[in-house]
Design a protein around this motif. Structure first.
Motif, PDB file in Angstrom:
ATOM      1  N   LYS A 187       1.103  -1.788  -0.303  1.00  0.00           N
ATOM      2  CA  LYS A 187      -0.042   0.010  -0.567  1.00  0.00           C
ATOM      3  C   LYS A 187       0.965   1.317   0.264  1.00  0.00           C
ATOM      4  CE  LYS A 187      -4.460   1.819   2.323  1.00  0.00           C
ATOM      5  NZ  LYS A 187      -4.992   1.528   3.235  1.00  0.00           N
TER       6      LYS A 187
ATOM      7  N   GLU B  54       7.120   0.326   4.997  1.00  0.00           N
ATOM      8  CA  GLU B  54       5.606   0.112   5.029  1.00  0.00           C
ATOM      9  C   GLU B  54       4.287  -0.666   5.186  1.00  0.00           C
ATOM     10  OE1 GLU B  54       8.701   2.905   2.500  1.00  0.00           O
ATOM     11  OE2 GLU B  54       8.157   0.685   2.546  1.00  0.00           O
TER      12      GLU B  54
ATOM     13  N   GLY C  79       1.847  -0.209   7.926  1.00  0.00           N
ATOM     14  CA  GLY C  79       0.540   0.144   6.869  1.00  0.00           C
ATOM     15  C   GLY C  79      -0.773  -1.332   7.932  1.00  0.00           C
TER      16      GLY C  79
END
Length: 557
Positions: free
Chosen positions: A133, A164, A168
């Motif tokens: 994402k 990430e 995320g």
């Protein structure tokens, strides 16, 4: 009962050796329900209808007592994931997803807790082209296909996009309103070793384990989320977990439950792997040296009161978890609880959790020493809570000399399970039945003070060379020169650390706790070099550090 003073004196050296720097923990231990009992006894996911029935039961019977969270557990099958590979529901058979249940619980004044490891990758999502994402990086690029790991596909934290993905995943749950994350199988990620199965993965560099926990902590902190660490090896006296977690598991799964799992399982034997101590009592006792108010919370795993033999055992289970500052994680169900609900509803015991209370063994954290079965700690108002436990198979006489708590004179005593005031007394003794306990509130009523009081800290090189004077019932040390910066101190009733000492607080004023045997110091910051007056009330345990000029009209407040 022996007063094992020589044993507890090793604890300051233990803390110094490992240089453990505890974070300031903004959370207290949760009171909640988990479907573990259903999962374990059926070896399968809980149906949504049973999940819902248990939530209704909690809403009607325990929510008003502070049990505000419902936390899902493992065992889900055919699990749905979103386009980024993030899990969205417990099981493919469920009608409603996590987001729906989170909203439903919030509408009832409750909240959803999530069981999930953000280091797990869903193979199906990765194989079908999911992107991390916020990036154009394929999720599949975080997988090492040569890694022979059992059950789980692990994130390779040294690859682009790993941070990430992990952060995320946590944000994915935070956006649903989730404020509690339970991260399991950490030992398998850390070094790929399981005591029962042997090699289950890769022995990774410690830096990768630390990086993974740091990412989780940063994402949780950004969202006000509680981070619970499960199945960690706790190497180096849990130094890494202390830095990056809010709560940590300290014993084996509750499994079939019963006194055997709580007290007898591998009793007194320490291992070098998860979990170092197998039963709940050993775990809480030993790891008490890393816990404390606003510090690491110890997690003794789920509670199945219906598997215990009698009320003595059941009261001991509730009492030890609360005395140690741990959670009450209910796994009993609406159709298995029987007549045991009252044990979860003892408001006098639950007051410990509400206060953020954390007690410790009074004499030693060695689980093999019977004197470790006497616990004590202080409420924020200075009241003492004392736990007299009996782990043995025969009745034991447990006694309490109030001088062990750091005060002399009389105290009013109350039994928190009998809900009975026992009167004012100078000491206490009781025969505790096998597997039983007596939990007392002890409030000093006499006017006796310590015979002397000294203060030492970073500004004295930890030498107890500053003697305090008792003035109008308060100990004081005037015009103590302290340089600007961060400092630590303790109060002691001897000049050579051979007696009792008090610390375990933060700031220029507050309430100290008895820390004899290695408890943490009082930490504070001085804004500028100068002389300061230090005050300590050895009965209420309130302390303050004030610019000396302020006491003669030199400061404007």
């Amino acid at each position: 009962m022996r007063h094992m003073k020589f044993v507890v004196l090793i604890m300051p050296f233990l803390a110094m050796y490992f240089n453990i720097q505890a974070q300031s923990n903004p959370f207290k231990a949760p009171l909640y329900w988990n479907p573990y009992e259903y999962n374990f006894t059926t070896d399968g996911p809980i149906p949504e209808s049973e999940w819902s029935a248990n939530i209704d039961w909690m809403d009607q019977n325990l929510k008003q007592h502070g049990y505000h969270m419902i936390c899902i557990d493992g065992w889900g099958e055919n699990v749905p994931h979103d386009q980024y590979g993030y899990r969205t529901s417990h099981d493919g058979s469920w009608t409603h997803d996590y987001a729906w249940w989170s909203n439903n619980l919030q509408s009832r004044g409750m909240e959803l807790g999530i069981y999930q490891n953000p280091l797990w990758i869903d193979r199906y999502s990765a194989d079908n082209g999911a992107l991390i994402k916020g990036t154009t990086i394929p999720l599949s690029s975080l997988i090492d296909d040569t890694e022979n790991a059992l059950w789980f596909t692990w994130v390779q934290v040294d690859r682009p996009g790993a941070e990430e993905y992990v952060k995320g995943y946590i944000q994915h749950f935070a956006d649903m309103g989730v404020t509690y994350l339970r991260v399991d199988f950490l030992s398998w990620f850390e070094d790929g070793y399981d005591k029962n199965l042997g090699t289950v993965g890769v022995n990774r560099p410690h830096s990768e384990y630390e990086t993974a926990l740091r990412w989780m902590k940063e994402a949780c902190d950004a969202n006000g989320m509680f981070l619970s660490l499960v199945m960690p090896h706790l190497k180096n006296e849990a130094a890494t977990e202390i830095e990056y977690g809010h709560m940590v598991r300290i014993n084996e799964d509750v499994g079939h439950g019963g006194w055997q799992r709580f007290n007898d399982f591998e009793r007194g034997i320490r291992h070098s792997w998860w979990s170092q101590w197998y039963n709940t009592f050993d775990g809480y006792t030993y790891w008490s040296h890393i816990s404390g108010r606003n510090k690491m919370i110890l997690d003794g795993d789920f509670i199945r009161l219906n598997t215990m033999a009698n009320d003595d055992e059941k009261k001991t289970v509730i009492s030890l978890n609360l005395m140690a500052g741990g959670p009450l994680s209910v796994a009993d169900q609406y159709n298995t609880i029987g007549n045991d609900l009252w044990l979860y509803q003892n408001t006098e015991m639950l007051a410990l959790n509400q206060d953020g209370f954390v007690g410790k063994p009074l004499f030693t954290n060695d689980p093999t020493d019977e004197s470790s079965q006497v616990w004590a700690g202080q409420m924020s108002n200075g009241d003492w809570i004392v736990g007299l436990f009996n782990r043995e198979e025969n009745t034991r006489n447990r006694s309490l000399d109030f001088s062990w708590l750091g005060f002399s004179g009389n105290a009013s005593v109350r039994d928190l399970w009998a809900h009975q005031d026992l009167g004012e007394m100078s000491s206490y003794a009781v025969d505790v039945p096998p597997h039983g306990c007596v939990i007392l509130k002890v409030v000093p009523t006499g006017s006796g003070h310590q015979s002397q009081m000294n203060v030492a800290g970073t500004f004295t090189g930890w030498s107890l060379n500053i003697s305090m004077s008792l003035v109008n019932g308060t100990w004081e040390a005037r015009n103590v020169n302290v340089n600007a910066g961060d400092h630590q101190l303790k109060f002691a009733n001897t000049s050579d650390w051979s007696g009792d000492d008090w610390g375990d607080a933060n700031g220029l004023s507050g309430t100290a706790s008895l820390t004899t045997g290695g408890g943490s110091n009082i930490t504070f910051n001085i804004g500028q070099n100068g002389d300061y007056d230090i005050f300590f009330d050895d009965q209420s345990l309130a302390y303050s550090i004030v610019d000396s000029g302020c006491n003669s009209g030199g400061c404007i407040t």
